[in-house]
Design an enzyme around this catalytic site. Structure first.
Site, PDB file in Angstrom:
ATOM      1  N   GLY A  50       0.794  -1.244   0.000  1.00  9.50           N
ATOM      2  CA  GLY A  50       0.000   0.000   0.000  1.00  9.50           C
ATOM      3  C   GLY A  50       0.813   1.273   0.000  1.00  9.50           C
ATOM      4  O   GLY A  50       0.330   2.308   0.465  1.00  9.50           O
TER       5      GLY A  50
ATOM      6  N   ASP B 296      -7.056   0.310   0.175  1.00  7.32           N
ATOM      7  CA  ASP B 296      -5.731   0.798   0.600  1.00  7.32           C
ATOM      8  C   ASP B 296      -5.821   2.207   1.191  1.00  7.32           C
ATOM      9  O   ASP B 296      -5.230   2.498   2.235  1.00  7.32           O
ATOM     10  CB  ASP B 296      -4.761   0.826  -0.597  1.00  7.32           C
ATOM     11  CG  ASP B 296      -4.413  -0.557  -1.117  1.00  7.32           C
ATOM     12  OD1 ASP B 296      -5.078  -1.532  -0.730  1.00  7.32           O
ATOM     13  OD2 ASP B 296      -3.469  -0.661  -1.933  1.00  7.32           O
TER      14      ASP B 296
END
Ligand code: MEV
Length: 305
Positions: free
Chosen positions: A89, A134
């Protein structure tokens, strides 16, 4: 205020990546690696570490500027301890931290929903149909269940027996999300069945996580990996890492994030972790994973090390 700084965490998806794009639930946690952004007012334009142009962090900050009605420019500086393009992420964290530093600079406080929306727009530049998982976890932190249409429901993940194994192979999330779409277009019925199985795994995993049943968590990881393999997002590096995990005493392992390379996660009994880290460390970068990290926050900017 002339300068503001913020940080945001990276993430691991424990279960449900890719299927979350199709509105199935996924279990996700913020991790103890962070991206830091410093924002400074300037005359015009948004310059990111001396470089201007299309970029998720620039786009996220531009949205915040627009929403807050500021007419000047910005200089942004970034530092990050999150490895890039391996499923942890990193770009979402940078976008969230960038939107947050901009929000702090112009408004003096964080507006989490504005930051999440701004970062999601930024992510849409580099990802194909991002589910929002994310950017949501990088904003809110902690851990829990994320669904595209229902958003984030926090849940305590009392688990520190997770390892992250970086295969070192970088890849692009958008390409892998497209690959799954191609699979769905070619095998619609099979894909529907896979989605059903994926959802079943999530609800079993929620119970296993609550009970801290590591053996079951491990078995569910392997079942989840089998579904990811079938839709075409595993890779030879991932399979090699999983096999090594299983030979070295793990209870289960799977890819995390988009796959195609990137990172694998594994679960093991606490006493097996040192031997696992040693065996894996000979071939891959491996770290113990701190789950339930704090979300976006005002922060200092770390010195280069
Ligand atoms: C990427 O971290 C997770 C994917 O499910 C893509 C997404 O949800 O946007 C592969």
């Amino acid at each position: 205020m002339m300068k503001a700084r913020a940080s945001a965490p990276g993430k691991v998806i424990l279960f449900g990546e890719h299927f979350v794009v199709y509105d199935k639930p996924a279990i996700v946690s913020a991790i103890g690696l962070r991206a830091y952004v410093e924002a400074m007012k300037s005359d015009r334009g948004i310059i990111l570490d001396g470089w201007s142009g299309e970029n998720p962090a620039v786009k996220a900050s531009a949205y915040v500027i627009d929403q807050l009605g500021y007419s000047g420019g910005l200089n942004l500086r970034i530092r990050s301890s999150i490895p890039q393009s391996v499923g942890l992420g990193s770009s979402a964290s940078v976008s969230v931290a960038s939107a947050a530093a901009t929000c702090l600079l112009l408004r003096g406080e964080l507006d989490l929903e504005l930051i999440r929306r701004a970062a999601h727009l930024g992510e849409s530049l580099v990802h194909y149909r991002p589910s929002g998982i994310d950017t949501t976890i990088a904003t809110y932190g902690g851990g829990g269940i994320y669904t595209r249409s229902e958003g984030f429901r926090g849940m305590s993940l009392n688990l520190d027996e997770i390892l992250i194994i970086n295969t070192g192979k970088a890849r692009r999330t958008g390409d892998l999300v497209r690959r799954v779409k191609e699979f769905r277009d070619a095998h619609g019925e099979e894909f529907e069945k896979i989605l059903e199985d994926a959802e079943g795994i999530i609800w079993e995993a929620v119970d296993a996580l609550k009970a801290r049943d590591l053996e079951l968590i491990g078995r569910l990881m392997l079942r989840n990996q089998e579904l990811l393999r079938r839709v075409g997002v595993s890779s030879k590096e991932i399979e090699e890492a999983i096999e090594l995990c299983m030979r070295s005493g793990a209870l289960g392992a799977k890819l995390t994030g988009a796959g195609g390379g990137g990172c694998v996660i594994a679960v093991a009994e606490d006493e097996k972790i040192p031997q696992l880290m040693e065996a894996l460390g000979r071939r891959f970068e491996v770290m113990r994973c701190e789950l339930m990290a704090e979300g976006v926050r005002e922060d200092s900017f770390p010195d280069p090390s």
